[in-house]
Design an enzyme around this catalytic site. Sequence first.
Site, short mmCIF file in Angstrom:
data_model
loop_
_atom_site.label_atom_id
_atom_site.label_comp_id
_atom_site.label_asym_id
_atom_site.label_seq_id
_atom_site.Cartn_x
_atom_site.Cartn_y
_atom_site.Cartn_z
N TYR A 108 -12.86 -23.37 -25.33
CA TYR A 108 -13.23 -24.74 -24.94
C TYR A 108 -13.08 -24.89 -23.43
O TYR A 108 -12.10 -24.42 -22.85
CB TYR A 108 -12.33 -25.74 -25.65
CG TYR A 108 -12.57 -27.18 -25.24
CD1 TYR A 108 -13.52 -27.95 -25.89
CD2 TYR A 108 -11.83 -27.77 -24.21
CE1 TYR A 108 -13.75 -29.27 -25.52
CE2 TYR A 108 -12.07 -29.08 -23.83
CZ TYR A 108 -13.02 -29.83 -24.50
OH TYR A 108 -13.25 -31.14 -24.12
N GLU A 123 -18.88 -30.76 -20.62
CA GLU A 123 -18.08 -30.15 -21.69
C GLU A 123 -18.84 -29.02 -22.37
O GLU A 123 -19.97 -29.21 -22.82
CB GLU A 123 -17.73 -31.22 -22.74
CG GLU A 123 -16.81 -30.71 -23.84
CD GLU A 123 -16.59 -31.74 -24.93
OE1 GLU A 123 -17.57 -32.18 -25.56
OE2 GLU A 123 -15.43 -32.13 -25.13
#
Length: 397
Positions: A108, A196
């Site tokens: 992530y 993101e």
Amino acid sequence: MNIHEYQAREILESYGVPVPRAGVASTPDEARKLAVDLGGRVVVKAQVHAGGRGKAGGVKLVETPDEAAAAAEGMLGRNLVTHQTRAGGVPVRQVLVAELTDIADELYLAITLDADARAPMVMASSEGGVEIEEVAANTPERIVRVAADPLIGLSPYHARDVAMKIGIPPDLIRPATTLIMNLYRIFRDKDASLVEINPLVITTDGRVMALDAKIGFEDDALFRHPEIRSLEDPEQNDELEQKAHDAGLAYVKLEGGRVGCMVNGAGLAMATMDITKTAGADPANFLDVGGGAAEDKIAEAFGIIVSDHDVEAILVNLFGGILRCDVAARGIVMGARSTGTQLPLVVAMRGTNAEEGLQILADAGLNVTTVGDLGEAAKALTNVLAIGPAGPNGGTD
Ligand code: GDP
Ligand code: MN
């Protein structure tokens, strides 16, 4: 403002961030053709302004062009509901068809603006993928946070530090560092509020790659990014939120509540939601009419709140300053008459011409309870909703 994954992916590509080969399709047939060009094994992904698609059937891994067409057929023209969308979901008009990537590891990586640190913050984790929200909630220590200097920017050694802390293997530290630096350039150049990548993957053949991309932009900076503004897709927005936005009103829909709130000012909005909670209910929305709204604007705002089918009562909490209370009251009466609503109204007004405003409301024959302060407002709201007083934790539900 948000954009679709396929649009974000193009920005990534133009900044040299590795992404899988892909194209966008708006019919099953186009999806099939793309799958043929990409070698057959592809992933078909619904394009909506929301994450959580993987768990909701919006991401399908397939082996053949026919399966790609079938997957596209199952998504296009329908609404996709994920835990991030409003209850009815959002329409899918396009699918991204991307070459299937063989994944060794899902990580992530995100950059956002951190108000506490007053700086852009790189957040990363070795535990990427569809469970990232559980990681953040249950094991926050698995998320690495490194702040960038707002003036100097992100230093390469910071990016390298992030890459090492999330367990990128030594031979991939260099491309991963470059990738993080490039994401930071996007964040800064485009005035993003969020970049993101989840998942950032390490492929079985040893490459780092962005497999998903979400970019949000700072609305107040859009004036200097016409190329970004042109990517807007209003259909993805809540219909009432869009209507309010077009009218220059700030309306926010909240799921699960039943009280519509009309306020002027963001601080008052927060206080008003607190009162609603104190009354034992939850806000269904709040609408901030701002400073100098005229009567017809107030009427329009009122109409928007009434059109929210979750609303069972309306709490108006206004402080008359630039917006005079008598003007607000006339607007509310106008809005109530034109919508013909019978919903109970609780109105607190203070400031300029408050008495006159309350009198206008009292004389209008509406289903209205006027109150003097916020404590009375909570009580009146409890009454009109016929619920008991709030418990010690501020709610009975
Ligand atoms: P989201 O659920 O909306 O965030 O959609 P993502 O694009 O992140 O996809 C969800 C999940 O699908 C990812 O975490 C991966 O596990 C899986 N996935 C997506 N693309 C691929 C791919 O090319 N290959 C493989 N093996 N899995 C993929
Ligand atoms: Mn994702």
